[in-house]
Design a protein around this motif. Structure first.
Motif, PDB file in Angstrom:
ATOM      1  N   ALA A 140      43.537  27.400  40.871  1.00  0.00           N
ATOM      2  CA  ALA A 140      42.353  27.797  39.820  1.00  0.00           C
ATOM      3  C   ALA A 140      41.274  28.317  40.730  1.00  0.00           C
ATOM      4  O   ALA A 140      41.143  28.127  41.895  1.00  0.00           O
ATOM      5  N   ILE A 141      40.402  29.126  40.034  1.00  0.00           N
ATOM      6  CA  ILE A 141      39.350  29.673  40.758  1.00  0.00           C
ATOM      7  C   ILE A 141      38.126  29.890  39.708  1.00  0.00           C
ATOM      8  O   ILE A 141      38.438  29.932  38.344  1.00  0.00           O
ATOM      9  N   GLY A 142      36.997  29.294  40.292  1.00  0.00           N
ATOM     10  CA  GLY A 142      35.708  29.454  39.232  1.00  0.00           C
ATOM     11  C   GLY A 142      35.095  28.152  39.318  1.00  0.00           C
ATOM     12  O   GLY A 142      34.880  27.704  40.192  1.00  0.00           O
ATOM     13  N   ASN A 143      34.376  27.825  38.300  1.00  0.00           N
ATOM     14  CA  ASN A 143      33.598  26.602  38.196  1.00  0.00           C
ATOM     15  C   ASN A 143      34.541  25.206  37.924  1.00  0.00           C
ATOM     16  O   ASN A 143      35.038  25.146  36.727  1.00  0.00           O
ATOM     17  N   LEU A 144      34.746  24.631  39.006  1.00  0.00           N
ATOM     18  CA  LEU A 144      35.762  23.362  38.838  1.00  0.00           C
ATOM     19  C   LEU A 144      34.853  22.165  39.137  1.00  0.00           C
ATOM     20  O   LEU A 144      35.497  21.164  39.655  1.00  0.00           O
ATOM     21  N   THR A 145      33.891  22.222  38.391  1.00  0.00           N
ATOM     22  CA  THR A 145      32.910  20.761  38.830  1.00  0.00           C
ATOM     23  C   THR A 145      33.617  19.635  38.059  1.00  0.00           C
ATOM     24  O   THR A 145      33.420  18.484  38.427  1.00  0.00           O
ATOM     25  N   ASN A 146      34.631  20.124  37.030  1.00  0.00           N
ATOM     26  CA  ASN A 146      35.170  18.600  36.322  1.00  0.00           C
ATOM     27  C   ASN A 146      36.564  18.228  36.989  1.00  0.00           C
ATOM     28  O   ASN A 146      37.201  17.391  36.685  1.00  0.00           O
ATOM     29  N   SER A 168      39.569  43.528  45.114  1.00  0.00           N
ATOM     30  CA  SER A 168      39.680  44.678  44.279  1.00  0.00           C
ATOM     31  C   SER A 168      38.401  45.978  44.808  1.00  0.00           C
ATOM     32  O   SER A 168      38.220  46.840  44.162  1.00  0.00           O
ATOM     33  N   GLY A 169      37.416  45.066  45.704  1.00  0.00           N
ATOM     34  CA  GLY A 169      36.359  45.995  46.067  1.00  0.00           C
ATOM     35  C   GLY A 169      35.020  45.595  45.353  1.00  0.00           C
ATOM     36  O   GLY A 169      34.185  46.161  45.651  1.00  0.00           O
ATOM     37  N   ALA A 170      35.299  44.643  44.266  1.00  0.00           N
ATOM     38  CA  ALA A 170      33.949  44.177  43.339  1.00  0.00           C
ATOM     39  C   ALA A 170      33.281  43.406  44.353  1.00  0.00           C
ATOM     40  O   ALA A 170      33.557  42.751  45.533  1.00  0.00           O
ATOM     41  N   LYS A 171      31.792  43.182  44.001  1.00  0.00           N
ATOM     42  CA  LYS A 171      31.119  42.284  44.706  1.00  0.00           C
ATOM     43  C   LYS A 171      31.746  40.896  44.629  1.00  0.00           C
ATOM     44  O   LYS A 171      32.395  40.567  43.579  1.00  0.00           O
ATOM     45  N   PRO A 172      31.401  40.030  45.547  1.00  0.00           N
ATOM     46  CA  PRO A 172      31.989  38.586  45.741  1.00  0.00           C
ATOM     47  C   PRO A 172      31.374  37.798  44.624  1.00  0.00           C
ATOM     48  O   PRO A 172      29.983  37.880  44.375  1.00  0.00           O
ATOM     49  N   MET A 173      31.937  36.809  44.396  1.00  0.00           N
ATOM     50  CA  MET A 173      31.324  35.839  43.577  1.00  0.00           C
ATOM     51  C   MET A 173      31.330  34.236  44.223  1.00  0.00           C
ATOM     52  O   MET A 173      32.078  34.301  45.264  1.00  0.00           O
ATOM     53  N   THR A 174      30.265  33.615  43.856  1.00  0.00           N
ATOM     54  CA  THR A 174      30.296  32.039  44.248  1.00  0.00           C
ATOM     55  C   THR A 174      31.225  31.315  43.290  1.00  0.00           C
ATOM     56  O   THR A 174      30.990  31.257  42.251  1.00  0.00           O
ATOM     57  N   GLY A 175      31.957  30.424  43.946  1.00  0.00           N
ATOM     58  CA  GLY A 175      32.765  29.421  43.289  1.00  0.00           C
ATOM     59  C   GLY A 175      33.568  28.536  43.768  1.00  0.00           C
ATOM     60  O   GLY A 175      33.572  28.330  45.001  1.00  0.00           O
ATOM     61  N   ASP A 176      34.504  27.889  43.204  1.00  0.00           N
ATOM     62  CA  ASP A 176      35.340  27.081  43.763  1.00  0.00           C
ATOM     63  C   ASP A 176      36.821  27.669  43.602  1.00  0.00           C
ATOM     64  O   ASP A 176      37.122  28.259  42.938  1.00  0.00           O
ATOM     65  N   VAL A 177      37.622  27.002  44.701  1.00  0.00           N
ATOM     66  CA  VAL A 177      39.034  27.333  44.645  1.00  0.00           C
ATOM     67  C   VAL A 177      39.989  26.236  44.808  1.00  0.00           C
ATOM     68  O   VAL A 177      39.620  25.215  45.537  1.00  0.00           O
ATOM     69  N   ALA A 178      40.848  25.865  43.700  1.00  0.00           N
ATOM     70  CA  ALA A 178      41.737  24.628  43.772  1.00  0.00           C
ATOM     71  C   ALA A 178      43.066  25.178  44.081  1.00  0.00           C
ATOM     72  O   ALA A 178      43.591  26.454  43.910  1.00  0.00           O
ATOM     73  N   ILE A 179      43.559  24.252  45.033  1.00  0.00           N
ATOM     74  CA  ILE A 179      44.880  24.543  45.964  1.00  0.00           C
ATOM     75  C   ILE A 179      45.898  23.502  45.602  1.00  0.00           C
ATOM     76  O   ILE A 179      45.484  22.524  45.765  1.00  0.00           O
ATOM     77  N   ASN A 180      47.114  23.823  44.940  1.00  0.00           N
ATOM     78  CA  ASN A 180      48.220  22.882  44.997  1.00  0.00           C
ATOM     79  C   ASN A 180      49.314  23.376  45.759  1.00  0.00           C
ATOM     80  O   ASN A 180      49.824  24.500  45.732  1.00  0.00           O
ATOM     81  N   LYS A 181      49.927  22.481  46.833  1.00  0.00           N
ATOM     82  CA  LYS A 181      50.701  22.740  47.751  1.00  0.00           C
ATOM     83  C   LYS A 181      50.321  24.080  48.419  1.00  0.00           C
ATOM     84  O   LYS A 181      49.435  24.109  49.358  1.00  0.00           O
ATOM     85  N   ASP A 182      50.956  25.103  48.351  1.00  0.00           N
ATOM     86  CA  ASP A 182      50.596  26.467  48.996  1.00  0.00           C
ATOM     87  C   ASP A 182      50.213  27.601  47.955  1.00  0.00           C
ATOM     88  O   ASP A 182      50.235  28.604  48.370  1.00  0.00           O
ATOM     89  N   THR A 183      49.645  26.995  46.990  1.00  0.00           N
ATOM     90  CA  THR A 183      49.500  28.063  46.014  1.00  0.00           C
ATOM     91  C   THR A 183      47.906  27.907  45.451  1.00  0.00           C
ATOM     92  O   THR A 183      47.402  26.580  45.337  1.00  0.00           O
ATOM     93  N   ILE A 184      47.435  28.976  45.142  1.00  0.00           N
ATOM     94  CA  ILE A 184      45.849  28.957  44.489  1.00  0.00           C
ATOM     95  C   ILE A 184      46.125  28.755  43.131  1.00  0.00           C
ATOM     96  O   ILE A 184      46.655  29.319  42.303  1.00  0.00           O
ATOM     97  N   LEU A 202      38.058  23.702  47.603  1.00  0.00           N
ATOM     98  CA  LEU A 202      37.157  24.162  48.137  1.00  0.00           C
ATOM     99  C   LEU A 202      35.976  24.576  47.355  1.00  0.00           C
ATOM    100  O   LEU A 202      36.125  25.449  46.448  1.00  0.00           O
ATOM    101  N   ARG A 203      34.817  24.110  47.700  1.00  0.00           N
ATOM    102  CA  ARG A 203      33.458  24.068  46.766  1.00  0.00           C
ATOM    103  C   ARG A 203      32.237  25.174  47.255  1.00  0.00           C
ATOM    104  O   ARG A 203      32.192  25.274  48.372  1.00  0.00           O
ATOM    105  N   HIS A 204      31.899  25.979  46.378  1.00  0.00           N
ATOM    106  CA  HIS A 204      30.693  26.664  46.525  1.00  0.00           C
ATOM    107  C   HIS A 204      31.085  27.573  47.709  1.00  0.00           C
ATOM    108  O   HIS A 204      30.263  27.936  48.257  1.00  0.00           O
TER     109      HIS A 204
END
Length: 65
Positions: free
Chosen positions: A54-60, A36-52, A27-29
């Motif tokens: 990786a989170i962050g900049n996944l351009t590669n 945690s209540g912190a401000k949200p960030m913009t980034g990518d989320v990678a999923i394998n099967k039913d597990t997150i 899922l990109r951008h």
């Protein structure tokens, strides 16, 4: 000695970036809330099967076709 270490770190960094990590779904951008209540960030989320996987900049990274 310092130059050798810097060269090795640079080589490892470039080698890792050239290999594309593959995930089931990317899922990109999106706006990411970490719960945690912190401000949200913009980034990518990678999923394998039913597990997150990786989170962050996944351009590669790529999703499976």
């Amino acid at each position: 000695m310092t130059r050798v270490i810097l060269f090795l770190l640079l080589f490892i960094s470039v080698s890792c970036q050239s290999q594309k990590q593959e995930y089931d779904l990317i899922l990109r951008h999106g706006i990411i809330y970490d719960g945690s209540g912190a401000k949200p960030m913009t980034g990518d989320v990678a999923i394998n099967k039913d597990t997150i996987a990786a989170i962050g900049n996944l351009t590669n990274a790529i999703g499976k076709s």
